[in-house]
Write a protein that holds these residues in place. Structure first.
Motif, PDB file in Angstrom:
ATOM      1  N   GLU A   1    -111.497 -36.573  37.935  1.00 45.38           N
ATOM      2  CA  GLU A   1    -111.093 -36.103  36.607  1.00 45.38           C
ATOM      3  C   GLU A   1    -109.585 -36.183  36.434  1.00 45.38           C
ATOM      4  O   GLU A   1    -109.101 -36.604  35.374  1.00 45.38           O
ATOM      5  CB  GLU A   1    -111.577 -34.660  36.410  1.00 45.38           C
ATOM      6  CG  GLU A   1    -111.371 -34.121  35.005  1.00 45.38           C
ATOM      7  CD  GLU A   1    -109.950 -33.655  34.718  1.00 45.38           C
ATOM      8  OE1 GLU A   1    -109.493 -33.785  33.560  1.00 45.38           O
ATOM      9  OE2 GLU A   1    -109.281 -33.177  35.667  1.00 45.38           O
ATOM     10  N   ARG A   2    -108.838 -35.759  37.455  1.00 37.31           N
ATOM     11  CA  ARG A   2    -107.373 -35.845  37.373  1.00 37.31           C
ATOM     12  C   ARG A   2    -106.929 -37.301  37.258  1.00 37.31           C
ATOM     13  O   ARG A   2    -106.001 -37.617  36.501  1.00 37.31           O
ATOM     14  CB  ARG A   2    -106.726 -35.194  38.599  1.00 37.31           C
ATOM     15  CG  ARG A   2    -106.693 -33.676  38.555  1.00 37.31           C
ATOM     16  CD  ARG A   2    -106.034 -33.105  39.796  1.00 37.31           C
ATOM     17  NE  ARG A   2    -105.921 -31.658  39.697  1.00 37.31           N
ATOM     18  CZ  ARG A   2    -104.881 -31.006  39.175  1.00 37.31           C
ATOM     19  NH1 ARG A   2    -103.860 -31.688  38.703  1.00 37.31           N
ATOM     20  NH2 ARG A   2    -104.874 -29.691  39.110  1.00 37.31           N
ATOM     21  N   TRP A   3    -107.551 -38.148  38.036  1.00 34.01           N
ATOM     22  CA  TRP A   3    -107.203 -39.569  37.974  1.00 34.01           C
ATOM     23  C   TRP A   3    -107.503 -40.131  36.582  1.00 34.01           C
ATOM     24  O   TRP A   3    -106.653 -40.723  35.933  1.00 34.01           O
ATOM     25  CB  TRP A   3    -107.990 -40.339  39.039  1.00 34.01           C
ATOM     26  CG  TRP A   3    -107.828 -41.825  38.952  1.00 34.01           C
ATOM     27  CD1 TRP A   3    -108.557 -42.692  38.191  1.00 34.01           C
ATOM     28  CD2 TRP A   3    -106.837 -42.619  39.619  1.00 34.01           C
ATOM     29  NE1 TRP A   3    -108.104 -43.980  38.351  1.00 34.01           N
ATOM     30  CE2 TRP A   3    -107.050 -43.967  39.220  1.00 34.01           C
ATOM     31  CE3 TRP A   3    -105.820 -42.328  40.525  1.00 34.01           C
ATOM     32  CZ2 TRP A   3    -106.266 -45.017  39.700  1.00 34.01           C
ATOM     33  CZ3 TRP A   3    -105.045 -43.391  40.987  1.00 34.01           C
ATOM     34  CH2 TRP A   3    -105.254 -44.709  40.584  1.00 34.01           C
ATOM     35  N   GLY A   4    -108.719 -39.938  36.126  1.00 34.71           N
ATOM     36  CA  GLY A   4    -109.153 -40.556  34.884  1.00 34.71           C
ATOM     37  C   GLY A   4    -108.432 -40.053  33.657  1.00 34.71           C
ATOM     38  O   GLY A   4    -108.138 -40.834  32.737  1.00 34.71           O
ATOM     39  N   SER A   5    -108.135 -38.752  33.596  1.00 33.79           N
ATOM     40  CA  SER A   5    -107.474 -38.212  32.405  1.00 33.79           C
ATOM     41  C   SER A   5    -106.081 -38.797  32.231  1.00 33.79           C
ATOM     42  O   SER A   5    -105.673 -39.137  31.113  1.00 33.79           O
ATOM     43  CB  SER A   5    -107.407 -36.688  32.479  1.00 33.79           C
ATOM     44  OG  SER A   5    -106.656 -36.251  33.602  1.00 33.79           O
ATOM     45  N   VAL A   6    -105.334 -38.943  33.322  1.00 32.28           N
ATOM     46  CA  VAL A   6    -103.986 -39.503  33.236  1.00 32.28           C
ATOM     47  C   VAL A   6    -104.035 -40.975  32.849  1.00 32.28           C
ATOM     48  O   VAL A   6    -103.279 -41.430  31.983  1.00 32.28           O
ATOM     49  CB  VAL A   6    -103.239 -39.309  34.577  1.00 32.28           C
ATOM     50  CG1 VAL A   6    -101.937 -40.114  34.595  1.00 32.28           C
ATOM     51  CG2 VAL A   6    -102.944 -37.828  34.800  1.00 32.28           C
ATOM     52  N   LEU A   7    -104.939 -41.730  33.465  1.00 37.96           N
ATOM     53  CA  LEU A   7    -105.045 -43.155  33.120  1.00 37.96           C
ATOM     54  C   LEU A   7    -105.483 -43.345  31.678  1.00 37.96           C
ATOM     55  O   LEU A   7    -105.009 -44.261  30.993  1.00 37.96           O
ATOM     56  CB  LEU A   7    -106.017 -43.849  34.069  1.00 37.96           C
ATOM     57  CG  LEU A   7    -105.428 -44.512  35.314  1.00 37.96           C
ATOM     58  CD1 LEU A   7    -104.548 -45.707  34.949  1.00 37.96           C
ATOM     59  CD2 LEU A   7    -104.636 -43.539  36.174  1.00 37.96           C
ATOM     60  N   ASP A   8    -106.342 -42.461  31.178  1.00 40.61           N
ATOM     61  CA  ASP A   8    -106.836 -42.620  29.814  1.00 40.61           C
ATOM     62  C   ASP A   8    -105.759 -42.323  28.783  1.00 40.61           C
ATOM     63  O   ASP A   8    -105.576 -43.071  27.816  1.00 40.61           O
ATOM     64  CB  ASP A   8    -108.038 -41.710  29.590  1.00 40.61           C
ATOM     65  CG  ASP A   8    -108.832 -42.087  28.339  1.00 40.61           C
ATOM     66  OD1 ASP A   8    -108.855 -43.288  27.994  1.00 40.61           O
ATOM     67  OD2 ASP A   8    -109.424 -41.191  27.716  1.00 40.61           O
ATOM     68  N   VAL A   9    -105.002 -41.230  28.991  1.00 36.54           N
ATOM     69  CA  VAL A   9    -103.946 -40.878  28.028  1.00 36.54           C
ATOM     70  C   VAL A   9    -102.779 -41.855  28.111  1.00 36.54           C
ATOM     71  O   VAL A   9    -102.310 -42.375  27.092  1.00 36.54           O
ATOM     72  CB  VAL A   9    -103.448 -39.435  28.267  1.00 36.54           C
ATOM     73  CG1 VAL A   9    -102.246 -39.132  27.379  1.00 36.54           C
ATOM     74  CG2 VAL A   9    -104.562 -38.428  28.012  1.00 36.54           C
ATOM     75  N   ASN A  10    -102.317 -42.108  29.320  1.00 34.54           N
ATOM     76  CA  ASN A  10    -101.059 -42.839  29.487  1.00 34.54           C
ATOM     77  C   ASN A  10    -101.197 -44.344  29.338  1.00 34.54           C
ATOM     78  O   ASN A  10    -100.211 -45.030  29.043  1.00 34.54           O
ATOM     79  CB  ASN A  10    -100.463 -42.542  30.858  1.00 34.54           C
ATOM     80  CG  ASN A  10    -100.087 -41.087  31.040  1.00 34.54           C
ATOM     81  OD1 ASN A  10    -100.273 -40.271  30.143  1.00 34.54           O
ATOM     82  ND2 ASN A  10     -99.566 -40.748  32.202  1.00 34.54           N
ATOM     83  N   LEU A  11    -102.390 -44.870  29.585  1.00 33.71           N
ATOM     84  CA  LEU A  11    -102.560 -46.324  29.541  1.00 33.71           C
ATOM     85  C   LEU A  11    -103.736 -46.751  28.666  1.00 33.71           C
ATOM     86  O   LEU A  11    -103.569 -47.598  27.786  1.00 33.71           O
ATOM     87  CB  LEU A  11    -102.735 -46.872  30.960  1.00 33.71           C
ATOM     88  CG  LEU A  11    -102.887 -48.393  31.090  1.00 33.71           C
ATOM     89  CD1 LEU A  11    -101.672 -49.106  30.490  1.00 33.71           C
ATOM     90  CD2 LEU A  11    -103.092 -48.794  32.543  1.00 33.71           C
ATOM     91  N   GLY A  12    -104.910 -46.169  28.897  1.00 37.88           N
ATOM     92  CA  GLY A  12    -106.072 -46.590  28.123  1.00 37.88           C
ATOM     93  C   GLY A  12    -105.871 -46.436  26.630  1.00 37.88           C
ATOM     94  O   GLY A  12    -106.185 -47.342  25.844  1.00 37.88           O
ATOM     95  N   SER A  13    -105.331 -45.294  26.217  1.00 42.18           N
ATOM     96  CA  SER A  13    -105.125 -45.065  24.778  1.00 42.18           C
ATOM     97  C   SER A  13    -104.082 -46.014  24.206  1.00 42.18           C
ATOM     98  O   SER A  13    -104.186 -46.440  23.047  1.00 42.18           O
ATOM     99  CB  SER A  13    -104.708 -43.612  24.530  1.00 42.18           C
ATOM    100  OG  SER A  13    -103.397 -43.362  25.012  1.00 42.18           O
TER     101      SER A  13
END
Length: 441
Positions: free
Chosen positions: A296-308
């Motif tokens: 969850e920690r990994w995915g949330s950061v990647l989603d906000v900072n890069l995926g979005s």
């Protein structure tokens, strides 16, 4: 948060003690203010090799707001030195670089500027490539030794010197206080000369994500100062802060979760006349060493900072919501360039922003007439860094050539330069706003 060491080092006892102990001796930086928007000293224009830019470069420098010719070694301390080394093509000509700068380096005023102009590497001439590459090692090394709040940068000119006017105005002004040791390429792309260099974004619309506070709010403020109508975007939980920032700047607040699949479409629908500047600033941290990091920690950061960033950029470009001549500016980080213990997720996401810039910039310009660049902040004094343990915070502040942390306005000024119409020939660049951090150099 106050930097007590910086304040102490500027006193007479502080200067004495730091010299005796071999400690950093930072100089308080001169930054942009309404009272002092430009430096008031002289500009010294030097050459090395056989440059062919003199006819084009002289009037550009004359418009930079300094006094050309007023900083000769016999005329006192120049506040800025520009060395035209575009004609350096062999090792012998590198001797002219030394001969030009050796007599004047010591005389450059505190918080002064040295800008070296180079040429793109010539793939058909390995001697030219070798000596032009040597300029990078030279400028970065000089930046680490020059001290007194002075900065040194290299600008590679790939076309008309007029295309570099916005870049030279930025680097030769108080706006670039925390940018040093950088290599900036100015290509042959189209550029527009603004009607008013003090308000180059007049008539333009800019959207900044994560703009309710911190660096994002500073970016929004700088773009508004430069004439833009600013759209302050943040999550619904920050709506009150976003509206307060928008009201202060005479802009518009837009609240949505940037990670939503339809975020790009909703932005486009909210701005039927399109955007001229898109700044991806929203970001989060969820630090842990990898062995202790949950998915969850990994995915949330990647989603906000890069995926979005990827999703909204794609959606807005596909919809034509970023107007031709527009600017996209991402936010990378030193952590994405050098890495940082406990931040494998954050470092990965910010390195991804660098990859986005490199991959998208040529196509976005060719297909949409839009430039894509990024800023990479180092240690910036924010509420987040104020919570860092004392010794780690002090290390972050001192481990750069300027010996101090930056402030949100340093990042904002760099974004403002990349966002303006005159910067159309600056594309695919990742500019570190880190005081020339010793990490990842």
């Amino acid at each position: 948060m106050a930097d007590r060491y910086l304040s102490f080092a500027g006193t007479a006892p502080g200067r004495f003690l730091t010299r005796r102990l071999g400690l950093p001796q930072p100089t308080e930086l001169v930054r942009w203010s309404a009272e002092r928007p430009h430096f008031t000293g002289g500009l010294l224009h030097l050459t090395a090799g056989k440059p062919d830019l003199d006819a084009e470069l002289a009037p550009v420098l004359a418009r930079a707001g300094l006094r050309p010719g007023a900083g000769s070694p016999s005329a006192g301390s120049p506040v800025a030195v520009v060395l035209d080394a575009t004609g350096v093509r062999d090792v012998e000509a590198l001797g002219e670089v030394h001969a030009a700068l050796h007599p004047v380096v010591r005389s450059v005023a505190a918080s002064g500027r040295i800008v070296v102009l180079g040429a793109p590497l010539d793939p058909t001439d390995h001697h030219q490539s070798a000596t032009q590459q040597a300029l990078e090692g030279f400028t970065r090394s000089l930046g680490k030794e020059i001290g007194r709040g002075r900065t040194v940068n290299l600008v590679r000119l790939g076309g008309d010197a007029r295309a570099a006017e916005s870049t030279l105005r930025f680097l030769l002004s108080p706006r670039s206080a925390y940018v040093s040791g950088q290599v900036i390429e100015v290509g042959a792309g189209a550029f527009a000369v603004p009607d008013d260099w003090e308000r180059p974004l007049a008539g333009h619309t800019a959207l900044v994500t994560g703009a309710a506070r911190g660096i994002g709010a500073a970016v929004a403020g700088t773009l508004a100062r430069d004439g833009a109508r600013v759209v302050v975007l943040d999550v619904p939980a920050a709506e009150a802060d976003a509206r307060a920032v928008a009201e202060r700047l005479g802009g518009q607040a837009l609240t949505l979760d940037i990670t939503d699949a339809d975020a790009g479409a909703r932005i486009a629908d909210a701005l039927p006349d399109g955007l001229d500047v898109l700044v991806h600033n929203a970001g989060i941290t969820r630090d842990r060493r990898l062995v202790n990091m949950s998915a969850e920690r990994w995915g949330s950061v990647l989603d906000v900072n890069l995926g979005s960033v990827l999703r909204t950029t794609d959606a807005l470009l596909e919809r034509g919501a970023v107007n031709r001549g527009g600017r996209i500016v991402g936010t990378a980080s030193i952590a994405g360039i050098a890495g940082n213990a406990g931040q494998t997720n954050y470092g990965a996401s910010k390195a991804g922003v660098v990859g986005l810039v490199r991959g998208l910039a040529p196509r976005a310009l060719a297909e949409h007439g839009v430039t894509v660049n990024a800023v990479a902040p180092g240690f910036i004094e924010t509420r987040m860094t104020a919570a860092v343990p004392l010794f780690i915070r002090e290390a972050g502040r001192r481990m750069n050539s300027l010996g101090q942390g930056g402030v949100p306005e340093d990042v904002a000024e760099t974004v403002g330069w990349l966002a303006q119409p005159g910067s159309g020939a600056v594309n695919g660049q990742v500019v570190r706003v880190c005081g020339q951090s010793l990490l990842g150099a």
